[in-house]
Write a protein that holds these residues in place. Structure first.
Motif, short mmCIF file in Angstrom:
data_model
loop_
_atom_site.label_atom_id
_atom_site.label_comp_id
_atom_site.label_asym_id
_atom_site.label_seq_id
_atom_site.Cartn_x
_atom_site.Cartn_y
_atom_site.Cartn_z
N PRO A 97 -6.93 -2.02 -9.28
CA PRO A 97 -5.50 -1.96 -8.81
C PRO A 97 -4.91 -3.40 -9.01
N LEU A 98 -3.64 -3.39 -9.65
CA LEU A 98 -3.08 -4.54 -9.83
C LEU A 98 -2.20 -5.01 -8.47
N PRO A 99 -2.19 -6.33 -8.48
CA PRO A 99 -1.09 -6.92 -7.10
C PRO A 99 0.15 -6.55 -7.19
N LEU A 100 0.36 -5.15 -7.35
CA LEU A 100 1.64 -4.33 -7.01
C LEU A 100 1.44 -3.30 -5.95
N SER A 101 1.22 -3.79 -4.71
CA SER A 101 0.45 -2.83 -3.81
C SER A 101 1.66 -2.20 -3.05
N SER A 102 1.28 -0.94 -2.34
CA SER A 102 2.28 -0.26 -1.56
C SER A 102 2.79 -0.78 -0.44
N SER A 103 3.11 -2.09 -0.32
CA SER A 103 3.45 -2.51 0.93
C SER A 103 5.06 -2.97 0.86
N VAL A 104 5.72 -3.22 1.87
CA VAL A 104 7.07 -3.27 2.12
C VAL A 104 7.36 -4.69 1.16
N ILE A 105 8.55 -4.98 0.54
CA ILE A 105 8.94 -5.74 -0.22
C ILE A 105 8.85 -7.27 0.31
N GLU A 106 8.73 -7.16 1.84
CA GLU A 106 8.82 -8.57 2.44
C GLU A 106 7.18 -9.12 2.25
N LYS A 107 6.54 -8.11 2.02
CA LYS A 107 4.93 -8.62 2.01
C LYS A 107 4.59 -8.33 0.53
N ALA A 108 5.31 -8.18 -0.40
CA ALA A 108 4.99 -7.87 -1.66
C ALA A 108 4.09 -9.12 -2.52
N GLU A 109 3.32 -8.80 -3.21
CA GLU A 109 2.65 -9.93 -3.97
C GLU A 109 3.72 -10.87 -5.08
N TYR A 110 4.40 -9.63 -5.79
CA TYR A 110 5.40 -10.28 -6.56
C TYR A 110 6.82 -9.55 -6.42
#
Length: 328
Positions: free
Chosen positions: A61-74
């Motif tokens: 996986p790339l650090p472009l996860s299925s997280s909310v934008i407030e917790k996103a890596e990028y």
């Protein structure tokens, strides 16, 4: 097709699940940023440690996860913030190059702002807790940090990213597999001020047509795709055929649901609305030869880490694969 996993790339865990018939894996995230763990040598060590267990490392996986934008890596990539997004896309491209040099053939990623949106869980078979979404019960406030995000603006941000990343993936022959938005939301209404443009079949069709290339496709989450449909069991075969015949399915999250668009819950593979035997035959018929893996599983009381639920899913998928083998 290969029986895959993505839960844990620790060798001790892989040695425990390899006897279940698992042959391929998408590893856990090496790191949330471009650091030593994304170096070619470190990725090679990851590959070696995984494959010493007899399981092949097929994807990271790339650090472009299925997280909310407030917790996103990028977060800058989808917020359109320069010069941070230029630096971010450069780092993502370097990760892809390093994967190629380490012999890793594919990566997965998300273009997510809302993350995985759910409402309160519901009780399913045997008292298991099923992840559930009812749009009518979703809390629209507070709005997303990215709001307002119109469909046009979201497409502009996605296209900007693909314009820079797809050529690098193609040059280095690394497949990049994007996960759909989970779940889809009503067109024109969205959720928390955000339109989920990759939350419909039409949206996914548009997505794969941007920078058309054999190395640009989908982490095809069947569970998420069925969440987009009004009649999942009847419609999913045609969706698999559309993307499968175009060779746009790079990985499959093989998950079932009960319900339909805007009102569903995630089930075990054998007690959802979609006939999984028909579904796996659809993948066979389009010549899909990648991984089939569970991604989400119901929560069973006392089942630490979901080990029991995942083991059930692995066994069920392996049995379906065996049916196909015996059918020839």
């Amino acid at each position: 097709m290969k029986l895959g996993t993505q839960n844990n790339s620790d060798p001790a865990y892989l040695r425990m699940i390899a006897p279940l018939g698992i042959t391929h894996i998408c590893s856990t995230l090496p790191s949330r940023k471009l650091d030593e763990k994304w170096s070619v040598d470190s990725l090679k060590r990851l590959k070696e440690s995984v494959e010493a267990t007899g399981i092949q490392l097929a994807m990271v996986p790339l650090p472009l996860s299925s997280s909310v934008i407030e917790k996103a890596e990028y977060p800058s990539l989808l917020l359109g913030q320069s010069p941070a997004r230029e630096k971010a896309v450069d780092e993502i491209c370097q990760m892809i190059r390093n994967c190629a040099l380490a012999g890793i053939p594919s990566v997965k990623y998300n273009m997510s702002i809302l993350g995985v949106v759910r409402t309160a869980p519901t009780t399913g078979r045997g008292g298991a807790q099923y992840s559930t979404f009812k749009y009518s019960e979703g809390k629209q406030d507070p709005p997303s940090a990215a709001a307002p995000m119109s469909a046009d603006l979201y497409w502009e941000r996605i296209t900007w990213f693909l314009d820079r990343v797809v050529p690098v993936a193609a040059e280095h022959k690394v497949k990049i597999a994007c996960h759909p938005h989970d779940p889809g939301m009503p067109k024109g209404k969205g959720f928390k001020g955000v339109e989920t443009v990759l939350g419909s079949v039409d949206g996914l069709k548009r997505f794969v047509s941007i920078r058309e290339n054999p190395y640009h496709g989908l982490n095809f989450c069947q569970g998420t795709v069925t969440e987009m449909l009004e009649d999942p069991n009847r419609e999913i075969g045609d969706v698999i055929k559309y993307f499968g015949t175009r060779k746009k399915i790079f990985n499959v999250h093989f998950r079932n649901i009960q319900g339909k668009f805007l009102d569903f819950r995630e089930t075990f593979p054998d007690n959802g609305d979609v006939n999984f035997l028909n579904a796996i035959r659809a993948y066979r018929d389009v010549g899909y030869d990648g991984m089939l893996m569970p991604d989400h599983v119901p929560h069973i009381e006392g089942d630490t880490g979901g080990l029991m639920a995942f083991a059930f899913c692995y066994g069920y998928i392996r049995a379906l694969m065996q049916v196909l083998e015996r059918e020839g």
